[in-house]
Scaffold this motif. Structure first.
Motif, PDB file in Angstrom:
ATOM      1  N   THR A 172       1.311  -1.371   0.211  1.00  0.00           N
ATOM      2  CA  THR A 172       0.412  -0.074   0.145  1.00  0.00           C
ATOM      3  C   THR A 172       0.916   1.025  -0.187  1.00  0.00           C
ATOM      4  N   GLN A 173       1.911   1.380   0.508  1.00  0.00           N
ATOM      5  CA  GLN A 173       2.821   2.564   0.656  1.00  0.00           C
ATOM      6  C   GLN A 173       3.458   2.173  -0.523  1.00  0.00           C
ATOM      7  N   THR A 174       3.940   1.460  -1.158  1.00  0.00           N
ATOM      8  CA  THR A 174       4.230   1.307  -2.613  1.00  0.00           C
ATOM      9  C   THR A 174       3.425   2.250  -3.687  1.00  0.00           C
ATOM     10  N   VAL A 175       2.397   1.638  -3.511  1.00  0.00           N
ATOM     11  CA  VAL A 175       1.196   2.301  -4.067  1.00  0.00           C
ATOM     12  C   VAL A 175       0.888   3.660  -4.297  1.00  0.00           C
ATOM     13  N   PHE A 176       1.253   4.500  -3.069  1.00  0.00           N
ATOM     14  CA  PHE A 176       0.727   5.554  -2.292  1.00  0.00           C
ATOM     15  C   PHE A 176       2.048   6.142  -2.905  1.00  0.00           C
ATOM     16  N   ASN A 177       3.191   5.922  -2.475  1.00  0.00           N
ATOM     17  CA  ASN A 177       4.135   6.865  -3.335  1.00  0.00           C
ATOM     18  C   ASN A 177       4.530   6.926  -4.475  1.00  0.00           C
ATOM     19  N   LEU A 178       4.643   6.176  -5.656  1.00  0.00           N
ATOM     20  CA  LEU A 178       4.392   6.041  -6.742  1.00  0.00           C
ATOM     21  C   LEU A 178       3.081   6.777  -6.909  1.00  0.00           C
TER      22      LEU A 178
END
Length: 192
Positions: A134-140
């Protein structure tokens, strides 16, 4: 980092020719900014440094592919750092495929008043509490402006799964960051 076209050409040519002075200058010029990029994707500081160093190795190995007419050097390096960071933590990412009704989650936002009161480190700490996927998708999506299609291609997930992770991130961050929330009050108590 805004370099003139002439400065960029000189640095790129020097790096293509394996000129250590040019390589060192490029490394130092983008060190802080690119390490920050890696830190936003990789939760562990040592792994972030590893991603940063691997990213710069890729930069030096493929610098002859950079076309000054097609883009800015800092943006090109940033993309390499993002992809390298994602590759490093890809093994740990667990994506669940979910169906997603976009209208169901329209109300997930973080009010500007909550953001005004936070420092970058507070926000980053809150983002890091999210599950890694979830963190990775948010950052991207939010930090780097990738579309759900691009995120899906990069992470080998569907656009719907990407949307679900973004909505989930916004929902959890809103719970953490909204003034008056339980988590917000707990953070205030700890800081006193």
């Amino acid at each position: 980092m805004n370099l003139s076209k002439k400065q960029t050409e000189r640095l790129v040519k020097g790096c293509i020719n394996n000129d250590r002075t040019a390589q060192e200058a490029l490394y130092k010029l983008f060190y802080a900014e690119m390490l920050r990029v890696c830190n936003s994707y990789v939760p562990d500081k040592e792994l972030a440094k590893e991603a940063f160093n691997n990213g710069f190795l890729k930069v030096f190995q493929s610098v002859n592919n950079f076309d000054i007419e097609k883009g800015e050097l800092g943006g090109w390096i940033r993309k390499i750092m993002i992809y390298t960071s994602i590759d490093l933590c890809r093994k740990e990412l667990k994506f669940n495929t979910v169906s997603f009704d976009i209208h169901e989650h329209d109300d997930y936002f973080i009010s500007p008043s909550a953001l005004e009161k936070l420092y970058f480190e507070d926000i980053l700490q809150s983002i890091r509490t999210l599950p890694l996927a979830t963190q990775t998708v948010f950052n991207l999506s939010v930090l780097d402006g990738f579309t759900h299609k691009e995120i899906g291609e990069q992470l080998s997930i569907s656009e719907g799964t990407s949307r679900w992770h973004l909505a989930e991130a916004k929902k959890k961050l809103r719970e953490l960051l909204e003034p008056g929330s339980i988590q917000s009050k707990e953070r205030s108590e700890i800081k006193r």
